[in-house]
Scaffold this active site. Structure first.
Site, PDB file in Angstrom:
ATOM      1  N   LYS A 129       0.810  -1.217   0.000  1.00  0.00           N
ATOM      2  CA  LYS A 129       0.000   0.000   0.000  1.00  0.00           C
ATOM      3  C   LYS A 129       0.844   1.268   0.000  1.00  0.00           C
ATOM      4  CE  LYS A 129      -4.215  -2.130   1.491  1.00  0.00           C
ATOM      5  NZ  LYS A 129      -3.780  -3.533   1.651  1.00  0.00           N
TER       6      LYS A 129
HETATM    7  C1  LIG Z   1      -4.469  -4.591   1.087  1.00  0.00           C
HETATM    8  C2  LIG Z   1      -3.730  -5.856   0.940  1.00  0.00           C
HETATM    9  C3  LIG Z   1      -4.168  -6.860   0.053  1.00  0.00           C
HETATM   10  C4  LIG Z   1      -5.422  -6.718  -0.761  1.00  0.00           C
HETATM   11  O1  LIG Z   1      -5.318  -5.711  -1.736  1.00  0.00           O
HETATM   12  P1  LIG Z   1      -6.638  -5.110  -2.426  1.00  0.00           P
HETATM   13  O2  LIG Z   1      -6.157  -4.003  -3.269  1.00  0.00           O
HETATM   14  O3  LIG Z   1      -7.494  -4.628  -1.280  1.00  0.00           O
HETATM   15  O4  LIG Z   1      -7.288  -6.211  -3.158  1.00  0.00           O
HETATM   16  C5  LIG Z   1      -3.390  -7.999  -0.071  1.00  0.00           C
HETATM   17  N1  LIG Z   1      -2.275  -8.180   0.669  1.00  0.00           N
HETATM   18  C6  LIG Z   1      -1.834  -7.244   1.548  1.00  0.00           C
HETATM   19  C7  LIG Z   1      -0.606  -7.515   2.339  1.00  0.00           C
HETATM   20  C8  LIG Z   1      -2.544  -6.058   1.707  1.00  0.00           C
HETATM   21  O5  LIG Z   1      -2.101  -5.139   2.572  1.00  0.00           O
END
Ligand SMILES: *Cc1c(COP(=O)(O)O)cnc(C)c1O
Length: 525
Positions: free
Chosen positions: A114
């Site tokens: 993120k």
């Molecule tokens: C947020 C997240 C996901 C999922 O991603 P999306 O964009 O919500 O589908 C998968 N793995 C990790 C480690 C995350 O932080």
């Protein structure tokens, strides 16, 4: 290029307005107005990116979606990606076996993918606020399943004109994630635990956005709301860049020839990351299959395979908490595009979802979805087995989310022996979910004397005060499960996580769902 709403396509607003608003008034999400009018990148434009550093690559993608000034956008990508990531390339590509390339997206400050979006969103938001120029202050509300919260806090801390409030499910995040959030520094940050799961948090926060009493109070105080969740276009858009960038790297490594198709496998929760891959395809990336991996909360697997989205089911708390989601918000964007940009169908479906917990898209659309998406899921025991077998076979250590994706990829490959290369998206550093990773490898972790003081105990004892004798000086040596995992695997834990040990706890408030609104009103005042 202008943006419209998935639930009202008569709306037409600029990228800046879409980013400032976050979500459309009638509840729809902002999307590029006409996919057919999206600018296309040629294969040549994509592959020549390999010669440029990551900020330049991101700039080259973002400028096609955002009508910002050249200089302001360049500043933005440089501030976000130049110094805050640990690898020279911002992301890292690892050839794990034969046709599988791990795309590590977690070298940023909070050790999850993120950061790729949330390091740049504050910059995009600041530019957008200037352009929209109506608001004096923006309050960013974030519902998080763990990773978004910390990444958003880290990105927005002490950014002028912005306050940020993060809501996380009390028992739905890992100890490390919780510690990351409750120790967050910055004068403009607010962090709350919520009794409930992620969907409860997300629904309550969405409700605040459209609550008229809150709206009136905010307007009177000159405060506008926005969102840092992946429903915000400014969050989604930067994610498109790393898919294009990774393709350029694959060509440069001679793993593929220019123009070859690739698969992309994504551990999925809110459907943001995989949707960014879909947009990458729409602007020219050659993609064979998008592989959508779920954990035991396999609502997306079922939807891709049946065309029925049904959230009337048990919610599971898993070892991959960032994927513990039953309402994958960004699916709405995909459905808007593949339904021929039908705002009426999308409204119908998502109103039904709210009222009955269920909607059905019909065979034709399901077929369309199936031609591009493969959906699969992974149980808790399979997640652990995957972490263990990959580590034992190759020495590569995966986090729980990435392991879910990897298991689903192996299932997919049983149906496709074309040899097409796959980008396997690795979404978090394994130490972020250290306890689960440890348990997968060696069995249950027994805390020994060098285990850290347990966070909750400290929190109860000290309330909001910084414990006496504790300063912001932090211990960068791993302790507890991080230390044991590091000693046994030989893979170093990242400083951003080991340095949490001993940091003062700042936020200890727990709210019921109903109290979220009051908490927001208090911040406005
Ligand atoms: C947020 C997240 C996901 C999922 O991603 P999306 O964009 O919500 O589908 C998968 N793995 C990790 C480690 C995350 O932080």
């Amino acid at each position: 290029m202008n943006y419209t709403s998935t639930r009202n396509s008569s709306i037409s607003i600029t990228a800046a307005d879409a980013i400032v608003k976050g979500i459309s008034d009638e509840g729809g999400l902002f999307v590029p107005a006409k996919m057919s009018e999206l600018p296309k990148l040629t294969i040549d434009e994509i592959t020549t990116m390999a010669d440029k550093p990551y900020p330049e690559r991101a700039y080259d993608v973002l400028r096609r979606f955002l009508d910002f000034g050249d200089d302001e956008l360049r500043d933005c990508v440089n501030n976000a990606y130049n110094f805050n990531f640990k690898t020279i390339g911002t992301t890292r590509l690892v050839n794990l076996v034969d046709s599988i390339y791990m795309l590590e997206l977690w070298h940023g400050p909070t050790a999850a993918f993120k950061d790729m979006a949330l390091q740049i969103l504050p910059g995009l938001m600041s530019i957008s606020m200037r352009k929209a120029s109506k608001t004096r202050k923006t309050l960013i509300l974030v519902a998080t399943s763990g990773d978004t919260g910390k990444a958003a806090l880290e990105g927005f801390k002490d950014v002028g004109g912005i306050e940020i409030a993060v809501f996380y499910p009390e028992d739905g995040v890992s100890d490390t994630q919780k510690m990351q959030m409750i120790t967050q520094e910055g004068e403009n940050v607010h962090v709350f635990a919520v009794k409930g799961n992620f969907d409860d948090c997300q629904n309550a926060v969405k409700a605040v956005f459209t609550d008229s009493q809150v709206g009136d109070k905010a307007a009177a105080a000159g405060v506008a709301f926005s969102s840092a969740n992946s429903i915000n276009w400014g969050r989604l858009c930067p994610q498109i860049a790393y898919y294009i960038s990774a393709y350029a790297d694959l060509v440069q490594k001679k793993a593929i020839k220019p123009g070859d198709k690739i698969n992309i496998c994504v551990p999925t929760g809110n459907f943001g990351n995989i949707l960014a891959a879909y947009y990458a395809m729409e602007i020219g990336l050659p993609i064979n299959k998008l592989i959508c991996a779920s954990n035991t909360n396999k609502i997306l697997t079922d939807f891709i395979n049946t065309g029925v989205y049904d959230r009337n089911r048990e919610f599971h708390t898993t070892a991959s908490p960032s994927m513990d989601i039953l309402i994958s918000s960004n699916l709405e964007r995909l459905l808007y595009h593949i339904s021929g940009e039908s705002d009426s169908l999308v409204s119908e479906w998502f109103i039904a979802l709210k009222q009955t917990g269920k909607f059905e898209v019909g065979k034709e659309l399901q077929k369309k979805m199936n031609s591009l998406f493969y959906g699969g899921w992974c149980s808790e025991s399979e997640t652990a087995e995957t972490i263990k077998s990959v580590f034992n076979e190759s020495g590569y250590l995966m986090d729980t989310h990435t392991a879910v994706g990897y298991k689903v990829l192996l299932d997919y490959l049983k149906t496709d022996n074309s040899g097409i290369k796959t980008l396997m998206v690795s979404t978090a550093n394994p130490y972020k979910f250290g306890e689960s990773v440890y348990e997968a490898l060696y069995g249950e972790y027994n805390a020994t004397e060098d285990a850290p003081v347990f966070y909750e105990d400290v929190a109860d004892e000290f309330e909001n005060d910084v414990p006496e004798g504790m300063t912001n000086e932090v211990n960068a040596e791993p302790t507890g499960v991080m230390k044991t995992l590091q000693d046994r695997t030989g893979i170093p834990a990242p400083k951003s996580l080991t340095s949490l040990n001993g940091k003062p706890i700042r936020f200890t408030e727990t709210l019921s769902k109903e109290q979220i609104k009051d908490a927001v009103l208090k911040i406005i005042n």
